[in-house]
Structures are given as C-alpha cells and as structure tokens.
Design a protein around this motif. Structure first.
Motif, short mmCIF file in Angstrom:
data_model
loop_
_atom_site.label_atom_id
_atom_site.label_comp_id
_atom_site.label_asym_id
_atom_site.label_seq_id
_atom_site.Cartn_x
_atom_site.Cartn_y
_atom_site.Cartn_z
N LEU A 121 0.83 -1.21 0.00
CA LEU A 121 0.00 0.00 0.00
C LEU A 121 0.87 1.25 0.00
CD1 LEU A 121 -2.56 -1.19 2.69
CD2 LEU A 121 -3.04 -0.88 0.26
N PRO A 122 0.33 2.37 -0.51
CA PRO A 122 1.08 3.63 -0.44
C PRO A 122 1.13 4.13 1.00
CG PRO A 122 -1.13 4.01 -1.31
CD PRO A 122 -0.95 2.52 -1.21
N LEU A 123 2.30 4.26 1.55
CA LEU A 123 2.46 4.63 2.96
C LEU A 123 2.87 6.09 3.09
CD1 LEU A 123 4.43 1.48 4.22
CD2 LEU A 123 1.95 1.80 3.98
N ARG A 124 2.37 6.73 4.14
CA ARG A 124 2.71 8.12 4.42
C ARG A 124 3.09 8.23 5.90
NH1 ARG A 124 -1.81 12.08 2.08
NH2 ARG A 124 -0.07 13.52 2.36
N ASP A 125 4.01 9.12 6.19
CA ASP A 125 4.42 9.32 7.58
C ASP A 125 3.38 10.17 8.30
OD1 ASP A 125 6.70 7.93 6.99
OD2 ASP A 125 7.92 9.71 6.63
N ARG A 126 2.77 9.60 9.33
CA ARG A 126 1.76 10.31 10.11
C ARG A 126 1.88 9.94 11.58
NH1 ARG A 126 -1.60 13.26 7.30
NH2 ARG A 126 -2.04 12.78 5.12
N ASP A 127 1.22 10.72 12.40
CA ASP A 127 1.20 10.44 13.83
C ASP A 127 0.15 9.36 14.08
OD1 ASP A 127 0.96 10.38 16.56
OD2 ASP A 127 0.87 12.56 16.81
N VAL A 128 0.60 8.14 14.32
CA VAL A 128 -0.33 7.03 14.48
C VAL A 128 -1.10 7.14 15.80
CG1 VAL A 128 1.33 5.46 15.59
CG2 VAL A 128 -0.56 4.53 14.22
N VAL A 129 -0.52 7.78 16.80
CA VAL A 129 -1.22 7.96 18.07
C VAL A 129 -2.42 8.88 17.88
CG1 VAL A 129 -1.05 8.84 20.43
CG2 VAL A 129 0.86 7.57 19.43
N GLU A 130 -2.21 10.00 17.22
CA GLU A 130 -3.31 10.93 16.95
C GLU A 130 -4.38 10.26 16.09
OE1 GLU A 130 -3.81 15.48 15.33
OE2 GLU A 130 -2.55 14.12 14.19
N PHE A 131 -3.94 9.51 15.09
CA PHE A 131 -4.85 8.83 14.18
C PHE A 131 -5.77 7.86 14.92
CE2 PHE A 131 -5.94 5.44 11.23
CZ PHE A 131 -6.29 6.12 10.07
N LEU A 159 4.02 0.06 21.05
CA LEU A 159 5.23 0.08 20.25
C LEU A 159 6.26 -0.80 20.94
CD1 LEU A 159 5.31 3.97 19.89
CD2 LEU A 159 4.29 2.35 18.27
N ALA A 160 6.77 -1.79 20.20
CA ALA A 160 7.73 -2.71 20.81
C ALA A 160 8.50 -3.46 19.74
CB ALA A 160 7.01 -3.72 21.73
N ALA A 161 9.77 -3.67 19.99
CA ALA A 161 10.63 -4.50 19.13
C ALA A 161 10.58 -4.08 17.68
CB ALA A 161 10.23 -5.97 19.27
N ALA A 179 0.70 4.27 25.69
CA ALA A 179 1.69 4.94 26.54
C ALA A 179 2.31 6.15 25.85
CB ALA A 179 2.78 3.95 26.94
N ALA A 180 2.34 6.16 24.53
CA ALA A 180 2.99 7.24 23.79
C ALA A 180 2.04 8.41 23.59
CB ALA A 180 3.47 6.73 22.43
N ASP A 181 2.58 9.62 23.62
CA ASP A 181 1.80 10.82 23.34
C ASP A 181 1.79 11.14 21.84
OD1 ASP A 181 1.20 11.30 26.02
OD2 ASP A 181 3.13 12.30 26.33
N ARG A 182 2.84 10.71 21.15
CA ARG A 182 2.97 11.01 19.73
C ARG A 182 3.98 10.03 19.14
NH1 ARG A 182 5.91 14.80 16.26
NH2 ARG A 182 4.50 15.63 14.65
N HIS A 183 3.68 9.57 17.93
CA HIS A 183 4.64 8.67 17.28
C HIS A 183 4.42 8.68 15.78
CE1 HIS A 183 7.54 5.40 17.04
NE2 HIS A 183 6.73 4.83 16.14
N LEU A 184 5.45 9.08 15.05
CA LEU A 184 5.37 9.08 13.59
C LEU A 184 5.80 7.73 13.04
CD1 LEU A 184 6.95 12.56 12.70
CD2 LEU A 184 4.53 11.96 12.99
#
Length: 263
Positions: free
Chosen positions: A73-83, A147-149, A107-112
């Motif tokens: 799939l076409p991937l884009r960098d985004r904040d997965v936590v916000e999403f 988010l792990a490993a 546990a994360a506040d933000r993660h791209l």
C-alpha cells in the motif's frame, strides 16, 4: 485478486453515486430544521439515515476488496497515536447506544510512522464494528496501541462470547463467517479478510486470540518505520465528507443514534 471480485470496486463507485442522490432527496423531504421541531418525523428520518449508512458501509466494503490481494500500500508518515485516538474517540461516543464501555491504552503521546491512512481506518473500524456487534450490553471494548521491538501493534479486545478454537485458523479467509451469534445484518463476510489484506499491504499481519465466554482480541502489527514522505500541514480528514463512525458502526447501533439530536 480473484476474478469474481475484480469488478466490485467499479460496481461500488456506481452504487455510491445513486445512493448519494437518494440520500440528498430524502434530506430535502425531511430537512434538519423540520426534524428538530418534530420528534416523530426525526425518528422516521433516522431510520432512513441508518439504512443509508448501512448501504454505504456495504458499498465501501465492496470498494475495499482491492485490499484482499495484500499488495503493498502507499504509505505516508503520520502520527499514528493521533490517528488511532481520533477514531477511538468517535467510536467511543457511540458506545453508550449499545450500553458498552470503552477504554484506550497507549503509553505514547505522539509517534510518527508510515502507514496508509485510508486502509488503516478501514481496518480499525472493521475491528471496532465486530467488537460492538459481539459484545453484550455492559461489556468492555479495549483499544490498545503499543510500540515494541521495532513494530507497531494495534489491537481491539472485547468481552463477548469468544470464538470456537476450531474457527480461529480460518477466521481471516474470504467470505468466512465465524460462528458467533451476530445480529442481522450480517454483511459480506469479508471484514476480517480485508483486515488481513490491509495488514499484508503494510508488510504486517493480523492475529486473533479468543477464549469462549471471555472474549476475543484481534491484533494488527506492522514494521515501525518511516517512508520519508513529507507531512502535510493540513490535518487529515478521516470523515470522507460524512460521519464515518456512524457509517462504520451502523450495523451495530439502534436507530436512535441517527436522530438529529444525536448527530
């Protein structure tokens, strides 16, 4: 993609246009101003809205059969936590109509990271729809983002009746319906197969765990990576021009959720 599925996205596009015309015609017959003043009219119009959203959901599932082949799939960098938080909040606001509690663990506040927003939205709403459908009133639905490993894990867990262990191995097959006491309408039976295709399109996988009488947990995992695409300054609109949460959960909600006062 199987040849018998290849025409479905084209058919879906034509059906979507016809349904939109019907919906806007119905909206002119029962405008919001009239519905706000007449509870009886509002209740009748809510049934029309619910039917429309259920049909649009079915059409969107037809269009989404493109994901079944599991191609990248076409991937884009985004904040997965916000999403994930945004989609969870919209679904959680509708949970009281089914007498359900919801919980988000992250546990994360933000993660791209790199993902396909349209496809991941389809996957998460599908898992939430199943959880809403199979969890009895008073139950709990938990969404967890972890988010792990070097991987991203997104799971939806319910406290429903669970799944027969013999069915777990074929749960993600196309047109397979798990033997769970789902209320009608049943849909196409493609939901979990679409989720698996979307997972593969991210270079990931879907897994399922279940204990009969205790509930089920479905987990999507993908590599935690960046694609290098630039982030847009404009916040991504997940609604697609209509209430995506109502559409995605329309098979599980009572008509009351579609009255004008609850929009």
């Amino acid at each position: 993609m199987d040849s018998d599925l290849s025409l479905l996205p084209q058919a879906a596009a034509q059906m979507r246009g016809a349904l939109s015309n019907l919906y806007f015609a119905a909206a002119r017959l029962a405008p919001s101003s009239a519905r706000e003043q007449d509870p009886e009219l509002d209740a009748k119009a809510a049934l029309v809205d619910q039917s429309y959203y259920r049909l649009i959901r079915l059409v969107n599932d037809l269009a989404a059969t493109q994901y079944l082949n599991g191609e990248p799939l076409p991937l884009r960098d985004r904040d997965v936590v916000e999403f994930v938080t945004d989609i969870f909040a919209k679904a959680a606001s509708l949970a009281p109509f089914r007498g359900l509690e919801t919980r988000l663990i992250c546990a994360a506040d933000r993660h791209l990271c790199a993902f396909c927003p349209d496809a991941l939205e389809q996957l998460l709403y599908q898992l939430l729809s199943n959880a809403f459908k199979f969890t009895p009133s008073g139950g709990l639905i938990t969404v967890e983002l972890r988010l792990a490993a070097g991987r991203v894990f997104l799971s939806v867990e319910d406290t429903g009746p669970g799944i027969d262990p013999e069915r777990l191995e074929t749960l993600f097959d196309s047109y397979h319906q798990a033997e769970r006491p789902a209320p009608p309408p049943q849909g196409l039976g493609l939901g979990l197969a679409l989720c698996q295709g979307i997972a593969k399109g991210h270079g990931g996988i879907m897994t399922a765990e279940s204990r009969q009488g205790k509930g089920s947990r479905f987990t999507f995992s993908m590599p935690d990576r960046l694609s290098g695409t630039a982030l847009s300054d404009v916040r991504f609109d997940y609604s697609g021009g209509f209430n995506r949460a109502l559409m995605s959960l329309s098979d599980t909600l009572p008509s009351e959720a579609f009255t004008i006062r609850n929009h």
